[in-house]
Design an enzyme around this catalytic site. Structure first.
Site, mmCIF file in Angstrom:
data_model
loop_
_atom_site.group_PDB
_atom_site.id
_atom_site.type_symbol
_atom_site.label_atom_id
_atom_site.label_comp_id
_atom_site.label_asym_id
_atom_site.label_seq_id
_atom_site.Cartn_x
_atom_site.Cartn_y
_atom_site.Cartn_z
ATOM 1 N N GLU A 1 0.854 -1.194 0.000
ATOM 2 C CA GLU A 1 0.000 0.000 0.000
ATOM 3 C C GLU A 1 0.886 1.240 0.000
ATOM 4 O OE1 GLU A 1 -2.643 -0.377 3.365
ATOM 5 O OE2 GLU A 1 -3.595 -2.168 2.547
ATOM 6 N N HIS B 1 -7.782 1.417 1.925
ATOM 7 C CA HIS B 1 -7.681 0.958 3.317
ATOM 8 C C HIS B 1 -8.444 1.896 4.265
ATOM 9 C CE1 HIS B 1 -5.008 -1.532 6.212
ATOM 10 N NE2 HIS B 1 -6.195 -1.291 6.737
HETATM 11 N N1 LIG Z 1 -10.025 -2.438 6.346
HETATM 12 C C1 LIG Z 1 -9.834 -1.858 7.501
HETATM 13 O O1 LIG Z 1 -9.696 -0.655 7.598
HETATM 14 C C2 LIG Z 1 -9.825 -2.733 8.727
HETATM 15 C C3 LIG Z 1 -10.292 -2.200 9.924
HETATM 16 C C4 LIG Z 1 -10.333 -3.014 11.043
HETATM 17 C C5 LIG Z 1 -9.880 -4.311 10.969
HETATM 18 N N2 LIG Z 1 -9.387 -4.794 9.807
HETATM 19 C C6 LIG Z 1 -8.920 -6.192 9.688
HETATM 20 O O2 LIG Z 1 -10.049 -7.043 9.712
HETATM 21 C C7 LIG Z 1 -9.657 -8.332 10.160
HETATM 22 C C8 LIG Z 1 -10.634 -8.837 11.181
HETATM 23 O O3 LIG Z 1 -10.670 -7.997 12.301
HETATM 24 P P1 LIG Z 1 -11.350 -8.472 13.669
HETATM 25 O O4 LIG Z 1 -11.357 -7.304 14.595
HETATM 26 O O5 LIG Z 1 -12.628 -9.140 13.355
HETATM 27 O O6 LIG Z 1 -10.284 -9.533 14.140
HETATM 28 P P2 LIG Z 1 -10.488 -10.733 15.192
HETATM 29 O O7 LIG Z 1 -9.143 -11.059 15.672
HETATM 30 O O8 LIG Z 1 -11.573 -10.405 16.147
HETATM 31 O O9 LIG Z 1 -11.031 -11.937 14.300
HETATM 32 C C9 LIG Z 1 -10.224 -12.651 13.414
HETATM 33 C C10 LIG Z 1 -10.781 -14.052 13.343
HETATM 34 O O10 LIG Z 1 -10.160 -14.724 12.271
HETATM 35 C C11 LIG Z 1 -9.935 -16.071 12.672
HETATM 36 N N3 LIG Z 1 -8.890 -16.623 11.793
HETATM 37 C C12 LIG Z 1 -7.577 -16.338 11.752
HETATM 38 N N4 LIG Z 1 -6.981 -17.023 10.765
HETATM 39 C C13 LIG Z 1 -7.939 -17.787 10.173
HETATM 40 C C14 LIG Z 1 -7.953 -18.686 9.110
HETATM 41 N N5 LIG Z 1 -6.844 -18.958 8.421
HETATM 42 N N6 LIG Z 1 -9.116 -19.258 8.799
HETATM 43 C C15 LIG Z 1 -10.246 -19.002 9.476
HETATM 44 N N7 LIG Z 1 -10.299 -18.144 10.500
HETATM 45 C C16 LIG Z 1 -9.160 -17.525 10.839
HETATM 46 C C17 LIG Z 1 -9.551 -15.960 14.120
HETATM 47 O O11 LIG Z 1 -9.715 -17.185 14.785
HETATM 48 C C18 LIG Z 1 -10.522 -14.883 14.584
HETATM 49 O O12 LIG Z 1 -11.717 -15.423 15.053
HETATM 50 C C19 LIG Z 1 -8.247 -8.173 10.685
HETATM 51 O O13 LIG Z 1 -7.344 -8.646 9.729
HETATM 52 C C20 LIG Z 1 -8.083 -6.687 10.842
HETATM 53 O O14 LIG Z 1 -6.750 -6.300 10.718
HETATM 54 C C21 LIG Z 1 -9.384 -4.034 8.673
#
Ligand SMILES: NC(=O)c1ccc[n+]([C@@H]2O[C@H](COP(=O)([O-])OP(=O)(O)OC[C@H]3O[C@@H](n4cnc5c(N)ncnc54)[C@H](O)[C@@H]3O)[C@@H](O)[C@H]2O)c1
Length: 636
Positions: free
Chosen positions: A496, A519
């Site tokens: 990015e 993002h």
């Molecule tokens: N686009 C954005 O601006 C933005 C904003 C916030 C969060 N995010 C991203 O969104 C994602 C989710 O955030 P969250 O707060 O829900 O995180 P979280 O940690 O609450 O949930 C992630 C889930 O993914 C599961 N997981 C991990 N690897 C896996 C796999 N290979 N297969 C299946 N399940 C798997 C974990 O067990 C967990 O339950 C993160 O990557 C975070 O960085 C992006």
């Protein structure tokens, strides 16, 4: 109280009333009451304030300013109860907190004010000050009870009156004056006091601060400076908070309300700048662009805690923080809803095929047809990752009539009617829409690649708003070009741009029915405000109470509120035997323990002990002296 009783039998404390003991100027408040119903009330109140200022700056004599103000006030004896009631609610916070100091030292405390006894006495005696130690003016009333003047014989109705009163008191010992005004400083200037403390909790007058021996942003600071009994172990005004990278203003407000000394800087700081800035900082607030390295931490002598006003904490050397007993907090779900709403919006736009239609319209093409446009109702939404975002999206999508399936690496409770898939492959094969919400761990690199796209239904809608490296971009491009993926929404990318000036280079550019966003899944005003509230909340719980619930590097402890105890917080390297050593010290000094809490992680142990208030200072020294102690803190 921990410290021993006040040093000097022979120290006298001279305290001002208006804007020191109380937050306000009482005559202003009297005006607000006595002028109720007058159409020119605001004008008259302004005039009163202007006269106060003219008196303070020496333009007119104090006697004249008092005369003019009383004339304008048109106050009556009957207004006084309401005035006293209002002032009771306006006692300065740090005086309220330290009423024990006021009552325990009542023999040595004098209120010397140019205000009026009629309202000063009831206020200050409510906190234990003696009525006979109040020196102030008195009103003169006419036969109807109207306030028509003041006792002109009283030295406090004239310039230099405070000094004259102190001279007459003939105090034998050290004299300390606490006040916000120039007349308070004059006592010191005339040689009648040993020290003048400029009290700035309510107003800060530069001319007065300049003359002070010491600036006291609160009574706690005055007490701390003089090693006197106080309600706070460490004055909050001494706790310096540095907030970088434009964190939401609500954070500044929260820390200031708490009485902390807050500095804000708009941008991020580089390593050397941060080393310079962090020396006397107790709490650091950053976002994603400030890197907190081990080298920075080596210069952070006072740092207790770091707040990451964002989700990620990769920019902070967490191991080094833990080794130094610095607790780090972040905002893991403050923007969850923002991501969910964007995902829902994109799903609807993509399944209706709106993006190419909108692009065509901008080129003047009118293509009215229902072909390849679908509702979301009844469609199967497959969520990969059922964490904070996945679960929330699950709930909102069901409300729109979608059938939700999810796959998570760990066993998760299905919300609502959502159905769990046993494998990723099962989910990929079943879903009409696939949305990725896994975390960004390294092993998730290319979780979705050629093989996974091949397993999906033809014409699937595909979203990645999680982390860029989770999707193999060439495989996604291929799937879009072959029509396997009918629409895609992508917010995160393996590479990015670092700034808004850098070009975004990616093979997904210019493909049909693809929504690309920079993002910003979690970037909304609401999310910023949530983060601005959430992170200070965590930091304040830690500073004020010792709770570490939600910390990313500390053992998590949710502690009860501190009541009638002192709380000793001991952070140490996680080696065997520390708790035993602590308890030996408590036993040796016969300390009554009200509660004890211990939690460890791989690196450190965190022990909280609530003890009865009476104990010797040596206990603290011995606890601090235990081998492997990283940090020790005391709360009361
Ligand atoms: N686009 C954005 O601006 C933005 C904003 C916030 C969060 N995010 C991203 O969104 C994602 C989710 O955030 P969250 O707060 O829900 O995180 P979280 O940690 O609450 O949930 C992630 C889930 O993914 C599961 N997981 C991990 N690897 C896996 C796999 N290979 N297969 C299946 N399940 C798997 C974990 O067990 C967990 O339950 C993160 O990557 C975070 O960085 C992006």
């Amino acid at each position: 109280m921990l410290t021993k009783s006040p040093t000097a039998e022979h120290t006298f404390y001279i305290i001002d009333f208006d804007s020191t003991f109380t937050k306000v100027e009482a005559l202003d408040v009297l005006g607000e009451i006595s002028l109720i119903g007058r159409p020119d009330r605001d004008d008259v109140l302004d005039q009163i304030k202007a006269i106060t200022d003219r008196g303070m700056s020496g333009e007119i004599s104090f006697t004249e300013s008092l005369d003019l103000r009383l004339n304008l006030l048109k106050a009556h004896r009957d207004h006084l109860p309401a005035l006293i009631e209002t002032l009771m609610g306006k006692i300065s916070d740090s005086f309220q907190r330290n009423k024990q100091f006021l009552s325990e030292n009542a023999d040595h405390i004098y209120i010397v004010s140019n205000g009026f006894k009629e309202f000063i006495v009831p206020i200050v005696t409510s906190l234990g000050v003696r009525a006979e130690n109040v020196f102030a003016n008195t009103f003169v009333y006419d036969e109807t009870g109207a306030i028509v003047g003041f006792d002109a014989e009283n030295p406090l109705s004239a310039n230099g009156g405070k000094s004259q009163v102190i001279r007459n008191l003939n105090l034998d010992g050290e004299v300390y004056v606490i006040g916000d005004g120039y007349t308070d400083y004059e006592i010191r200037a005339s040689g009648l006091a040993n020290r003048f403390y400029a009290f700035t909790e309510n107003v800060l007058r530069p001319r007065v601060v300049e003359k002070a021996d010491h600036v006291a942003p609160s009574l706690d600071e005055f007490l701390y400076h003089n090693h006197l009994n106080r309600s706070q172990s460490y004055p909050k005004s001494r706790i310096k908070v540095l907030l970088l990278e434009n964190v939401h203003p609500v954070a500044l407000q929260l820390f200031e309300q708490e009485g902390f000394n807050v500095e804000i800087r708009k941008g991020a700081l580089d390593e050397d700048e941060l080393i310079e800035a962090i020396r006397d900082v107790s709490i650091l607030g950053i976002r994603s662009k400030t890197t907190v390295t081990r080298r920075v931490l080596e210069h952070a002598n006072k740092l207790m805690s770091i707040g990451a006003f964002c989700i990620g904490t990769n920019q902070i050397d967490l191991t080094a923080c833990t080794e130094r007993g610095i607790a780090v907090f972040n905002a893991p779900y403050s923007n969850t809803r923002s991501v969910v709403e964007l995902a829902i919006g994109e799903i609807i736009m993509l399944i209706r095929n709106i993006v190419p239609k909108s692009n065509s319209m901008h080129k003047g093409v009118w293509d009215k047809s229902a072909k390849n446009s679908f509702e979301v109702r009844g469609k199967k939404l497959g969520l990969v990752g059922y964490g904070n975002i996945g679960t929330q999206l699950s709930v909102v999508a069901e409300a729109l009539g979608m059938e939700v399936y999810f796959y998570d690496a760990v066993d998760k409770l299905a919300l609502g009617n959502a159905r769990k898939c046993k494998t990723l492959d099962e989910l990929l094969a079943i879903a009409d829409i696939i949305s990725l919400h896994t975390d960004g761990r390294k092993e998730n690199k290319n979780l979705i690649s050629y093989r996974e796209f091949a397993l999906m239904k033809n014409g699937v809608i595909f979203l990645n708003l999680s982390r860029g490296h989770i999707v193999d971009i060439p495989a996604l491009v291929d799937a879009i070009e072959r029509g396997k993926v009918a629409g895609a929404g992508v917010d995160v990318f393996p590479q990015e741009p670092k700034t808004n000036n850098e070009e975004f280079i990616n093979a997904l550019r210019n493909l049909p029915n693809v929504i690309l966003t920079p993002h910003i899944g979690g970037s909304t005003e609401e999310a910023q405000e949530n983060i601005g509230n959430f992170v200070p909340g965590k930091l304040l719980e830690y500073i004020n109470n010792g709770s570490t619930y939600g910390s990313v590097n500390f053992p998590e402890l949710q502690l009860p509120l501190l009541k009638n105890s002192h709380r000793l917080l001991h952070i140490h390297a996680n080696v065997p035997g520390i708790l035993a050593k602590m308890n030996n010290i408590f036993a040796k000094y016969h300390i009554n323990i009200h509660g004890q809490y211990l939690k460890t992680n791989e690196q450190i142990g965190y022990v909280i002990t609530d003890v009865a208030k009476e104990y010797a200072d040596e206990v603290v020294e011995e606890l601090k002296g235990i081998d492997q102690t990283i940090k020790f803190r005391l709360l009361y």
